[in-house]
Enzyme design. Structure first.
Site, short mmCIF file in Angstrom:
data_model
loop_
_atom_site.label_atom_id
_atom_site.label_comp_id
_atom_site.label_asym_id
_atom_site.label_seq_id
_atom_site.Cartn_x
_atom_site.Cartn_y
_atom_site.Cartn_z
N GLY A 1 68.56 67.74 24.20
CA GLY A 1 68.41 69.15 23.88
C GLY A 1 68.28 69.43 22.40
N CYS B 1 80.89 70.10 21.93
CA CYS B 1 80.92 71.23 22.86
C CYS B 1 82.34 71.38 23.39
CB CYS B 1 79.94 71.02 24.01
SG CYS B 1 79.74 72.50 25.02
#
Length: 522
Positions: free
Chosen positions: A312, A460
């Protein structure tokens, strides 16, 4: 459920409240009325509910990832539109609410949830979710769940499910919580754990991350239980936000490359189907963008993504490097930065070990330990050189990169909205091993970047043991490392914390809980 009533940690040797022992009896109380023959009516097969049930069973039995399996199930059963939406809501909502639902089931049953057969327990949970968190009428929620149990588990089990669900239906969720959750004054962590369906250790970590404020902790946990919106990224030079908007998306709040998709399949958008755009959380876009905004003296042509899979951030960095930086930067060859082959790395892109002709701008080297994930990185990028390599044992020369991204493996506590089963799968005992890996990757990144270059350390997760503590430990005593104020490179976003780090939050920003630290090599 272990420590039941207090929001205890993972209860049976598995990944969550659902992974109970498998030897319990189903019982046989209650039941539905039969026809003239005395037999119950023939159960109706509801495909949406069967898909949701099959996903719950796969998570329990095979440790399946819900976000990866659900699209496959929907495609195999040919569900779309409202039926696909219902199946997804039932499965994801039930996985998020397991901790709360098990406490309510225990209050309505003559035996603990861990003593029920897991297939029966999962079906009852689906029924409880429909009763307490959806607009499905109570009679329909009970009836369809009883039919599901009769089809998938057995007639005796369906009678038991019917009795439990009728008791659950007697109160709303707001009425059940004071009964099953600990007193918030005596056990605030336990109360939040049950009320918001999170393991106790995660509630404690979230409270610490927000500075001890229980009201904000509650807001954060509540946001974890909300369905996240789909955010798209238009990779610069390959797609535009305007193209996404004309395809039905809506303008995003923060990222200049983002758009929100309120409904529909992202894959039906041409730019997404052609990999010129992709699904990517807005905070994930912004931490990559912040790395590109830090001024660096001297050349700016060599970028490194140290652990790039599944691609990503690498996809966005690759596009910005080629199309977003000034043209005319000198081309570089992979063999100018890679060490001599020694068996530790393998190119994932055909021809990546040879010279590459660069039309201008910077170029990204994307490294990923696992070959199958490196292939995903290759699919997400156009110009990047992709290799399989261990970021802690680098296959490149020291001090040659201008910018380095370290998107470190972590507990993923910042993405619990998108991975509903992760809260039951994670274990605090994994933190020491993850911490060693995170420190090793950040240390390797600081060795890879040249003096004057910049490193972005990203996780994250808001867990302090994976964020500020890691950065502090690695940079402590190093005179050659300067910690920058990451917030200064994200001027479009407020509420990122007191600095020098930037922390995104689901309840503040509507994004994943992404952490960013920016470090310059003096």
């Amino acid at each position: 459920m272990s420590d039941r009533g207090t929001g205890g940690d993972v209860p049976r040797g598995g990944h969550g409240p659902g992974n109970r022992s498998r030897g319990g009896q189903t019982g046989a109380s209650g039941g539905r009325g039969g026809g003239r023959s005395g037999r119950p009516p023939r159960p109706v097969r509801d495909e949406a509910r069967n898909v949701a049930y099959d996903l719950l069973r796969a998570v329990d039995e095979r440790d399946a990832y819900a976000n990866l399996l659900m699209p496959t199930l929907l495609r195999e059963r040919r569900l779309s539109g409202r039926d696909a939406g219902l199946a997804t809501e039932l499965a994801y909502g039930t996985l998020r609410g397991l901790g709360t639902y098990d406490e309510i089931i225990a209050a309505c049953s003559d035996r603990a949830p861990e003593d029920l057969d897991p297939p029966l327990l999962d079906a009852i949970r689906l029924g409880v979710h429909q009763l307490l968190k959806t607009r499905v009428p109570p009679h329909a929620a009970v009836g369809t769940t009883v039919d599901l149990v009769r089809l998938r588990v057995g007639t005796g089990a369906s009678k038991y499910a019917n009795a439990v669900l009728r008791k659950v239906a007697g109160r709303s969720l707001e009425q059940w919580l004071p009964i099953v959750a600990p007193d918030p004054d005596q056990d605030p962590i336990g109360h939040l754990a049950v009320a918001h369906s999170h393991p106790r250790w995660i509630v404690t970590a979230m409270r610490d991350a927000v500075g001890g404020d229980f009201e904000e902790t509650a807001a954060l946990l509540a946001a974890d239980n909300e369905r996240p919106r789909v955010t798209l990224v238009a990779r610069p030079g390959r797609a535009s936000v305007e193209e996404l908007l004309t395809s039905g998306a809506e303008p995003a709040r923060y990222s200049p490359y983002a758009a929100y998709l309120s409904e529909g399949d992202p894959g039906s958008i041409q730019a997404v189907a052609e990999a010129r755009a992709a699904v990517q959380d807005e905070a994930s876009q912004l931490v990559a963008l912040a790395l590109t905004r830090v001024p660096v003296a001297g050349g700016d042509s060599r970028w490194l993504d140290l652990c790039a899979g599944p691609g990503g951030k690498a996809g966005l960095l690759d596009a910005i490097a080629v199309h977003g930086d000034e043209a005319g930067s000198p081309a570089w060859k992979p063999d100018a930065v890679l060490r001599e082959p020694d068996g530790r790395s393998e190119t994932a892109r055909e021809g990546a070990s040879g010279p590459v002709a660069f039309p201008g701008g910077a170029r990204l080297l994307a490294a990923e330990l696992q070959y199958h994930r490196a292939r995903l990185v290759r699919q997400a990028t156009r110009e990047a050189v992709v290799i399989t390599a261990d970021g802690t044992v680098p296959a490149w020369r020291a001090g040659v990169f201008d910018r380095v991204m370290v998107d470190a493996p972590c507990t993923g506590l910042g993405a619990l909205r998108r991975r509903p089963e992760a809260r039951w799968r994670r274990d605090p005992r994994s933190l020491p091993d993850l911490g060693r890996l995170q420190r090793g990757l950040l240390t390797s990144a600081l060795e890879a970047v040249r003096p004057g270059g910049v490193v972005a350390y990203v996780t994250c997760s808001p867990h302090l043991a994976e964020t500020a503590v890691v950065v502090g430990d690695v940079s402590a005593g190093r005179d050659d490392v300067e910690t920058l104020d990451a917030r200064a490179y994200l001027p479009e976003v407020d509420g990122l914390g007191e600095g020098p780090y930037a922390q995104f939050w689901p309840h503040r920003h509507g994004t994943d809980g992404m952490f960013l630290a920016l470090l310059r090599r003096r």
